[in-house]
Design a protein around this motif. Structure first.
Motif, PDB file in Angstrom:
ATOM      1  N   MET A   1       0.849  -1.159   0.000  1.00 41.85           N
ATOM      2  CA  MET A   1       0.000   0.000   0.000  1.00 41.85           C
ATOM      3  C   MET A   1       0.905   1.235   0.000  1.00 41.85           C
ATOM      4  N   ASN A   2       0.715   2.102  -0.974  1.00 45.72           N
ATOM      5  CA  ASN A   2       1.532   3.310  -1.080  1.00 45.72           C
ATOM      6  C   ASN A   2       0.942   4.494  -0.324  1.00 45.72           C
ATOM      7  N   VAL A   3      -0.381   4.604  -0.329  1.00 47.62           N
ATOM      8  CA  VAL A   3      -1.064   5.698   0.343  1.00 47.62           C
ATOM      9  C   VAL A   3      -2.102   5.102   1.273  1.00 47.62           C
ATOM     10  N   GLY A   4      -2.222   5.655   2.451  1.00 46.91           N
ATOM     11  CA  GLY A   4      -3.209   5.128   3.383  1.00 46.91           C
ATOM     12  C   GLY A   4      -3.666   6.182   4.359  1.00 46.91           C
ATOM     13  N   LEU A   5      -4.612   5.800   5.167  1.00 47.11           N
ATOM     14  CA  LEU A   5      -5.160   6.671   6.193  1.00 47.11           C
ATOM     15  C   LEU A   5      -5.041   5.965   7.530  1.00 47.11           C
ATOM     16  N   LEU A   6      -4.418   6.629   8.476  1.00 48.67           N
ATOM     17  CA  LEU A   6      -4.333   6.083   9.825  1.00 48.67           C
ATOM     18  C   LEU A   6      -5.473   6.676  10.632  1.00 48.67           C
ATOM     19  N   TRP A   7      -6.309   5.815  11.189  1.00 39.41           N
ATOM     20  CA  TRP A   7      -7.520   6.218  11.891  1.00 39.41           C
ATOM     21  C   TRP A   7      -7.464   5.693  13.314  1.00 39.41           C
ATOM     22  N   HIS A   8      -7.792   6.540  14.263  1.00 38.47           N
ATOM     23  CA  HIS A   8      -7.831   6.138  15.668  1.00 38.47           C
ATOM     24  C   HIS A   8      -9.282   6.098  16.124  1.00 38.47           C
ATOM     25  N   ASP A   9      -9.678   5.023  16.771  1.00 34.63           N
ATOM     26  CA  ASP A   9     -11.046   4.895  17.285  1.00 34.63           C
ATOM     27  C   ASP A   9     -11.010   3.968  18.493  1.00 34.63           C
ATOM     28  N   ASN A  10     -11.128   4.539  19.675  1.00 31.82           N
ATOM     29  CA  ASN A  10     -11.129   3.709  20.876  1.00 31.82           C
ATOM     30  C   ASN A  10     -12.519   3.661  21.514  1.00 31.82           C
ATOM     31  N   GLY A  11     -13.545   3.915  20.693  1.00 32.53           N
ATOM     32  CA  GLY A  11     -14.918   3.865  21.175  1.00 32.53           C
ATOM     33  C   GLY A  11     -15.362   2.445  21.477  1.00 32.53           C
ATOM     34  N   SER A  12     -16.593   2.328  21.945  1.00 27.37           N
ATOM     35  CA  SER A  12     -17.107   1.020  22.358  1.00 27.37           C
ATOM     36  C   SER A  12     -17.853   0.289  21.243  1.00 27.37           C
ATOM     37  N   ASP A  13     -17.955   0.895  20.048  1.00 28.60           N
ATOM     38  CA  ASP A  13     -18.631   0.230  18.936  1.00 28.60           C
ATOM     39  C   ASP A  13     -17.890  -1.022  18.495  1.00 28.60           C
ATOM     40  N   ASP A  14     -18.597  -1.869  17.754  1.00 30.69           N
ATOM     41  CA  ASP A  14     -17.964  -3.080  17.241  1.00 30.69           C
ATOM     42  C   ASP A  14     -17.053  -2.735  16.057  1.00 30.69           C
ATOM     43  N   LEU A  15     -16.292  -3.721  15.640  1.00 37.01           N
ATOM     44  CA  LEU A  15     -15.312  -3.532  14.570  1.00 37.01           C
ATOM     45  C   LEU A  15     -15.961  -3.022  13.291  1.00 37.01           C
ATOM     46  N   ALA A  16     -17.115  -3.547  12.920  1.00 32.79           N
ATOM     47  CA  ALA A  16     -17.772  -3.156  11.672  1.00 32.79           C
ATOM     48  C   ALA A  16     -18.114  -1.664  11.669  1.00 32.79           C
ATOM     49  N   ARG A  17     -18.623  -1.148  12.762  1.00 32.23           N
ATOM     50  CA  ARG A  17     -18.979   0.276  12.825  1.00 32.23           C
ATOM     51  C   ARG A  17     -17.743   1.163  12.808  1.00 32.23           C
ATOM     52  N   LYS A  18     -16.714   0.764  13.524  1.00 32.69           N
ATOM     53  CA  LYS A  18     -15.470   1.531  13.527  1.00 32.69           C
ATOM     54  C   LYS A  18     -14.874   1.576  12.123  1.00 32.69           C
ATOM     55  N   LEU A  19     -14.868   0.429  11.482  1.00 27.64           N
ATOM     56  CA  LEU A  19     -14.311   0.331  10.137  1.00 27.64           C
ATOM     57  C   LEU A  19     -15.136   1.145   9.142  1.00 27.64           C
ATOM     58  N   ALA A  20     -16.441   1.143   9.299  1.00 27.35           N
ATOM     59  CA  ALA A  20     -17.316   1.919   8.408  1.00 27.35           C
ATOM     60  C   ALA A  20     -17.005   3.410   8.518  1.00 27.35           C
ATOM     61  N   ARG A  21     -16.816   3.910   9.735  1.00 30.61           N
ATOM     62  CA  ARG A  21     -16.478   5.327   9.916  1.00 30.61           C
ATOM     63  C   ARG A  21     -15.124   5.654   9.283  1.00 30.61           C
ATOM     64  N   ALA A  22     -14.164   4.777   9.500  1.00 30.23           N
ATOM     65  CA  ALA A  22     -12.833   5.004   8.939  1.00 30.23           C
ATOM     66  C   ALA A  22     -12.869   4.964   7.413  1.00 30.23           C
ATOM     67  N   ALA A  23     -13.617   4.019   6.849  1.00 32.57           N
ATOM     68  CA  ALA A  23     -13.722   3.907   5.396  1.00 32.57           C
ATOM     69  C   ALA A  23     -14.426   5.116   4.796  1.00 32.57           C
ATOM     70  N   GLN A  24     -15.416   5.638   5.504  1.00 28.15           N
ATOM     71  CA  GLN A  24     -16.124   6.835   5.043  1.00 28.15           C
ATOM     72  C   GLN A  24     -15.163   8.024   4.974  1.00 28.15           C
ATOM     73  N   ARG A  25     -14.329   8.171   5.980  1.00 29.89           N
ATOM     74  CA  ARG A  25     -13.342   9.259   5.984  1.00 29.89           C
ATOM     75  C   ARG A  25     -12.313   9.066   4.881  1.00 29.89           C
ATOM     76  N   TYR A  26     -11.883   7.815   4.670  1.00 29.91           N
ATOM     77  CA  TYR A  26     -10.923   7.524   3.599  1.00 29.91           C
ATOM     78  C   TYR A  26     -11.506   7.940   2.246  1.00 29.91           C
ATOM     79  N   LYS A  27     -12.756   7.564   2.011  1.00 25.92           N
ATOM     80  CA  LYS A  27     -13.393   7.894   0.731  1.00 25.92           C
ATOM     81  C   LYS A  27     -13.533   9.400   0.561  1.00 25.92           C
ATOM     82  N   ALA A  28     -13.888  10.104   1.629  1.00 29.08           N
ATOM     83  CA  ALA A  28     -14.014  11.560   1.551  1.00 29.08           C
ATOM     84  C   ALA A  28     -12.669  12.215   1.235  1.00 29.08           C
TER      85      ALA A  28
END
Length: 76
Positions: free
Chosen positions: A1-28
Motif C-alpha cells: 500500500m503506497n497511500v493510506g489513512l491512519l484512523w484512531h477509534d477507541n470507542g465502544s462500537d464493534d469492529l464493523a462500525r469503527k471500520l465503516a467510519r474510517a472507510a467513510q473518511r478515507y473515501k471523503a
C-alpha cells in the motif's frame, strides 16, 4: 500500500462500525473506497476476515485502537 489513512477509534462500537467510519473518511479524503485495513492482532484473534467488503488483516506494527486503511492489490 503506497497511500493510506491512519484512523484512531477507541470507542465502544464493534469492529464493523469503527471500520465503516474510517472507510467513510478515507473515501471523503481520497475519493475511493479502501479494500484493505490493518489492525492490531488483538482485534482479530481468529485471523484475517472481510468486513463490509474490506479485507481486515492483523499487523503487530499497528497500535491498539488504530486502523491503517488503503488500496492494495489483493490476490484471491
Amino acid at each position: 500500500m503506497n497511500v493510506g489513512l491512519l484512523w484512531h477509534d477507541n470507542g465502544s462500537d464493534d469492529l464493523a462500525r469503527k471500520l465503516a467510519r474510517a472507510a467513510q473518511r478515507y473515501k471523503a479524503r481520497f475519493g475511493d473506497k479502501p479494500n484493505v485495513c490493518y489492525v492490531n492482532p488483538s482485534l482479530l484473534p481468529q485471523g484475517d476476515k472481510k468486513v463490509g467488503g474490506i479485507l481486515v488483516r492483523s499487523s503487530g506494527r499497528i497500535l491498539r485502537h488504530h486502523f491503517w486503511l488503503g488500496l492494495e492489490k489483493i490476490e484471491q
